[in-house]
Design an enzyme around this catalytic site. Structure first.
Site, mmCIF file in Angstrom:
data_model
loop_
_atom_site.group_PDB
_atom_site.id
_atom_site.type_symbol
_atom_site.label_atom_id
_atom_site.label_comp_id
_atom_site.label_asym_id
_atom_site.label_seq_id
_atom_site.Cartn_x
_atom_site.Cartn_y
_atom_site.Cartn_z
ATOM 1 N N GLY A 1 5.045 75.757 49.010
ATOM 2 C CA GLY A 1 5.505 77.100 48.681
ATOM 3 C C GLY A 1 4.333 78.064 48.623
ATOM 4 C CG LEU A 2 5.067 82.229 49.515
ATOM 5 C CD1 LEU A 2 5.831 83.497 49.152
ATOM 6 C CD2 LEU A 2 4.150 82.479 50.701
ATOM 7 C CB THR B 1 3.289 75.168 36.762
ATOM 8 O OG1 THR B 1 2.214 76.113 36.784
ATOM 9 C CG2 THR B 1 3.855 75.091 35.352
ATOM 10 C CG ASP C 1 -6.373 75.924 44.376
ATOM 11 O OD1 ASP C 1 -6.266 76.059 45.614
ATOM 12 O OD2 ASP C 1 -6.078 76.821 43.570
ATOM 13 C CG ASN D 1 -6.388 71.242 52.977
ATOM 14 O OD1 ASN D 1 -7.113 70.616 52.211
ATOM 15 N ND2 ASN D 1 -5.342 71.928 52.556
ATOM 16 C CB ILE E 1 -0.037 76.928 50.331
ATOM 17 C CG1 ILE E 1 -0.443 77.616 49.024
ATOM 18 C CG2 ILE E 1 0.709 77.926 51.232
ATOM 19 C CD1 ILE E 1 -1.457 78.751 49.213
ATOM 20 C CB SER E 2 1.559 72.385 53.103
ATOM 21 O OG SER E 2 2.443 72.338 52.007
#
Length: 207
Positions: A37-38, A45, A67, A87, A110-111
């Site tokens: 997702g964005l 979370t 990250d 990545n 994010i993918s």
């Protein structure tokens, strides 16, 4: 003379203790929960909330956070399309190993490109890759902007930022879609429990 790295000189070494034995020991089935997702959609979370929910059930998981991985495994990569692809390839291969170890691997990235996520899917038997789409509107993600990245992207200080000047390709056939209900975002705990329910129904929480 053959080079050591030549594919013809590399052989797979099988061990007597395999995935079924590890799964029996852990009383769970190894799989990959891939959360996409964005930026700001809540991936990390929800990933941590899911790990906590599984821990409470006595199940072993491991979170691969995009990250965090760029501090080590992928610190040599940038954000160009080819670097993004590499990545995701690396994370997919690592996630595959965790699943083979019998763990529930939670990958949070994010993918943005469908082809890269599909590559990771094909690394595992079909049922063992669970794609979770954090389908949160750009406006919500940008309003959160906990890292200040959207602001920098809007100011032109970051180039190739997903959702602003680089595309995000949403999944076409994800296993789980998490989204707002009547404009209200579910809590991370509620979203994590939705994923746990899926894992329970599909038999991943028992050997």
């Amino acid at each position: 003379m053959s080079a050591v790295g030549n594919g013809n000189n590399i052989f797979w070494h099988n061990c007597p203790v395999g995935k079924p034995e590890r799964e029996k020991l852990l009383n769970q089935k190894g799989c990959v929960v891939w959360i996409t997702g964005l930026s700001g959609s809540g991936k990390s979370t929800v990933a941590c909330s899911l790990s906590r929910e599984l821990y409470a059930l006595g199940k072993i998981s491991y979170v691969l956070d995009g990250d965090n991985l760029r501090h080590g495994l992928n610190k040599d990569l940038g954000f160009k399309a080819e670097d993004r692809a590499e990545n995701i390839r690396r994370v997919g291969e690592v996630a595959k190993l965790f699943a083979d170890a019998g763990l529930i691997c939670i990958a949070s990235l994010i993918s943005p490109y469908r082809r890269d996520r599909d590559f990771c899917r094909q690394l595992l038997p079909e049922p063992n890759f669970i794609e979770v789409f954090m389908n949160m509107p750009l406006e919500l993600c940008e309003a959160r902007d906990a890292k200040g990245l959207y602001k920098l992207a809007r100011e032109g200080k970051i180039k190739g930022f997903t959702g602003i000047d680089d595309p995000y390709e949403p999944p076409l056939n994800c296993e789980i879609e998490l989204r707002q209900n009547d404009g209200v975002c579910p809590t991370p705990c509620d979203m994590a429990k939705q994923i746990v329910t899926f894992l329970e129904e599909k038999g991943f929480l028992q050997a």
